[in-house]
Motif scaffolding. Structure first.
Motif, PDB file in Angstrom:
ATOM      1  N   ILE A 198      57.066 -23.346   6.504  1.00  0.00           N
ATOM      2  CA  ILE A 198      58.329 -24.147   6.077  1.00  0.00           C
ATOM      3  C   ILE A 198      58.596 -23.820   4.651  1.00  0.00           C
ATOM      4  O   ILE A 198      59.656 -23.530   4.158  1.00  0.00           O
ATOM      5  CB  ILE A 198      58.397 -25.585   6.590  1.00  0.00           C
ATOM      6  CG1 ILE A 198      58.364 -25.716   8.112  1.00  0.00           C
ATOM      7  CG2 ILE A 198      59.638 -26.250   5.938  1.00  0.00           C
ATOM      8  CD1 ILE A 198      59.551 -25.230   8.855  1.00  0.00           C
ATOM      9  N   GLU A 199      57.486 -24.123   3.838  1.00  0.00           N
ATOM     10  CA  GLU A 199      57.749 -24.001   2.395  1.00  0.00           C
ATOM     11  C   GLU A 199      58.209 -22.777   1.983  1.00  0.00           C
ATOM     12  O   GLU A 199      59.191 -22.560   1.085  1.00  0.00           O
ATOM     13  CB  GLU A 199      56.315 -24.216   1.704  1.00  0.00           C
ATOM     14  CG  GLU A 199      56.074 -24.340   0.231  1.00  0.00           C
ATOM     15  CD  GLU A 199      55.105 -24.395  -0.355  1.00  0.00           C
ATOM     16  OE1 GLU A 199      54.508 -24.274  -1.483  1.00  0.00           O
ATOM     17  OE2 GLU A 199      53.687 -24.852   0.572  1.00  0.00           O
ATOM     18  N   HIS A 200      57.640 -21.587   2.423  1.00  0.00           N
ATOM     19  CA  HIS A 200      58.174 -20.421   2.202  1.00  0.00           C
ATOM     20  C   HIS A 200      59.383 -19.923   2.812  1.00  0.00           C
ATOM     21  O   HIS A 200      60.151 -19.332   1.945  1.00  0.00           O
ATOM     22  CB  HIS A 200      56.888 -19.269   2.613  1.00  0.00           C
ATOM     23  CG  HIS A 200      55.661 -19.205   1.603  1.00  0.00           C
ATOM     24  ND1 HIS A 200      55.588 -18.365   0.837  1.00  0.00           N
ATOM     25  CD2 HIS A 200      54.817 -20.102   1.668  1.00  0.00           C
ATOM     26  CE1 HIS A 200      54.640 -18.508   0.123  1.00  0.00           C
ATOM     27  NE2 HIS A 200      53.860 -19.685   0.803  1.00  0.00           N
ATOM     28  N   MET A 201      59.639 -20.327   4.139  1.00  0.00           N
ATOM     29  CA  MET A 201      60.971 -20.066   4.530  1.00  0.00           C
ATOM     30  C   MET A 201      62.157 -20.676   3.862  1.00  0.00           C
ATOM     31  O   MET A 201      62.985 -20.307   3.478  1.00  0.00           O
ATOM     32  CB  MET A 201      60.846 -20.577   6.142  1.00  0.00           C
ATOM     33  CG  MET A 201      60.238 -19.677   6.763  1.00  0.00           C
ATOM     34  SD  MET A 201      59.878 -20.113   8.649  1.00  0.00           S
ATOM     35  CE  MET A 201      61.695 -19.720   9.276  1.00  0.00           C
ATOM     36  N   GLU A 202      61.808 -21.966   3.338  1.00  0.00           N
ATOM     37  CA  GLU A 202      62.891 -22.870   2.374  1.00  0.00           C
ATOM     38  C   GLU A 202      63.077 -22.112   1.108  1.00  0.00           C
ATOM     39  O   GLU A 202      64.173 -22.005   0.746  1.00  0.00           O
ATOM     40  CB  GLU A 202      62.250 -24.035   2.148  1.00  0.00           C
ATOM     41  CG  GLU A 202      63.068 -24.979   1.476  1.00  0.00           C
ATOM     42  CD  GLU A 202      62.541 -26.329   1.310  1.00  0.00           C
ATOM     43  OE1 GLU A 202      61.794 -26.395  -0.049  1.00  0.00           O
ATOM     44  OE2 GLU A 202      62.290 -27.169   2.034  1.00  0.00           O
ATOM     45  N   LYS A 203      62.007 -21.668   0.754  1.00  0.00           N
ATOM     46  CA  LYS A 203      62.238 -21.053  -0.650  1.00  0.00           C
ATOM     47  C   LYS A 203      63.116 -19.707  -0.723  1.00  0.00           C
ATOM     48  O   LYS A 203      64.054 -19.476  -1.493  1.00  0.00           O
ATOM     49  CB  LYS A 203      60.861 -20.459  -1.068  1.00  0.00           C
ATOM     50  CG  LYS A 203      60.670 -19.743  -2.469  1.00  0.00           C
ATOM     51  CD  LYS A 203      59.416 -19.394  -2.955  1.00  0.00           C
ATOM     52  CE  LYS A 203      59.465 -18.616  -4.281  1.00  0.00           C
ATOM     53  NZ  LYS A 203      58.006 -18.290  -4.627  1.00  0.00           N
ATOM     54  N   LYS A 236      66.940 -19.056  -2.229  1.00  0.00           N
ATOM     55  CA  LYS A 236      67.407 -18.009  -3.012  1.00  0.00           C
ATOM     56  C   LYS A 236      68.746 -17.471  -2.357  1.00  0.00           C
ATOM     57  O   LYS A 236      69.288 -16.763  -3.195  1.00  0.00           O
ATOM     58  CB  LYS A 236      66.253 -16.828  -2.675  1.00  0.00           C
ATOM     59  CG  LYS A 236      65.060 -17.136  -3.882  1.00  0.00           C
ATOM     60  CD  LYS A 236      63.985 -16.206  -3.655  1.00  0.00           C
ATOM     61  CE  LYS A 236      62.706 -16.480  -4.483  1.00  0.00           C
ATOM     62  NZ  LYS A 236      61.778 -15.157  -4.314  1.00  0.00           N
ATOM     63  N   ALA A 237      68.752 -17.338  -1.115  1.00  0.00           N
ATOM     64  CA  ALA A 237      69.903 -16.753  -0.600  1.00  0.00           C
ATOM     65  C   ALA A 237      71.252 -17.728  -0.771  1.00  0.00           C
ATOM     66  O   ALA A 237      72.302 -17.247  -0.307  1.00  0.00           O
ATOM     67  CB  ALA A 237      69.587 -16.465   0.925  1.00  0.00           C
TER      68      ALA A 237
END
Length: 288
Positions: free
Chosen positions: A186-191, A195-196
């Motif tokens: 989740i941490e990486h997907m949220e990041k 950004k988008a």
């Protein structure tokens, strides 16, 4: 309430708090019957006492004979020393529950009076909201009645699975450590979503709901995870592109290694504790 038993947590870390929070919220055991102690951090004990209405007792002041259940929640490396300090005052009727990763029931039985009832427990921190996946493995002297009691206790913080001792290391790798893998994902997907241009709060809700929906699909549908994945993967579609990237960047192997490494670390902790016991020259379990 579960027979009005009194329980004490030896150790006041994150896991102890998660369990205390779940037990108090479920009203399974009255807060006045819950005690917690640790070695030196009295401010932590006061925090837990103020927040949950339980009894925070500084080290050395707890009258151990007033409790029915002793929950070992200290750091695994401190288990031998802690148990050695109380083994002379443990009573035959007291049930010992251990939430120490990698510490086997046989090791604990070696450090407590002979014939003591011990159950190894592996919850996860989702117990704080009543959604833990918790495993129980009983020691050689534990009665079915006490195993049943422990199962009812931990059902107030989620689902409970009774497994064999030798299965606890892999359970630790998938369920004890498992929430951290999902948080990492989740941490990486949220990041990337932030950004988008999406706001962090919105993204977090979206991802939490996505994970929750996927979990419910696994619980409520008959299809395997592999079939569920295939059902939403159209040829040359967006999901196929994402899964291709996971394969190209060894996403599956990373998950496999995470489970293996966590499980192996559990075994390693057990070996280290065995060595420390040998170096301390602790005698075998005393007779009661």
């Amino acid at each position: 309430m579960l027979d009005n038993k009194k329980i004490v947590f030896i150790g006041a870390g994150a896991m102890a708090e998660a369990m205390i929070s779940g037990i108090v919220a479920a009203q399974t055991i009255s807060p006045e019957h819950i005690f917690v102690t640790n070695r030196t951090n009295t401010s932590r004990l006061k925090q837990l006492q103020d927040q949950y209405g339980i009894n925070g007792i500084p080290n050395g002041e707890l009258q151990l004979d007033q409790v029915d259940v002793i929950i070992l929640a200290m750091k695994p490396k401190d288990a031998a020393t802690s148990l050695q300090s109380i083994r002379q005052i443990i009573k035959p009727h007291q049930l010992i529950l251990s939430v120490l990763a990698g510490v086997t029931t046989s090791l604990i039985e070696h450090l407590v009076p002979a014939g003591q009832q011990v159950i190894r427990v592996m919850p996860n921190t989702s117990s704080k909201i009543g959604e833990s996946a918790t495993a129980l493995a009983k020691g050689q002297h534990t009665t079915k009645q006490n195993l049943s009691w422990a199962k009812h206790l931990f059902e107030c913080i989620g689902e409970v699975y009774v497994i064999r001792e030798e299965q606890m290391d892999i359970f630790t790798g998938i369920a004890g450590s498992g929430p951290a893998y999902f948080y990492f994902l989740i941490e990486h997907m949220e990041k990337e979503a932030v950004k988008a241009g999406l706001t962090k709060g919105t993204v977090r809700e979206i991802l939490a709901q996505t994970l929750l929906g996927a979990a419910k699909m696994i619980q409520e549908q008959e299809e395997s995870p592999a079939i569920l994945r295939q059902n939403i993967t159209s040829p040359n579609g967006t999901t196929a592109a994402g899964l291709l990237a996971l394969r190209e960047y060894c996403g599956g192997e990373a998950i496999t290694q995470a489970v293996h490494q966590a499980s192996n670390r559990s075994k390693e902790i057990s070996r280290q504790l065995e060595n420390s016991i040998q170096n301390m020259n602790i005698p075998t379990a005393i007779e009661i």
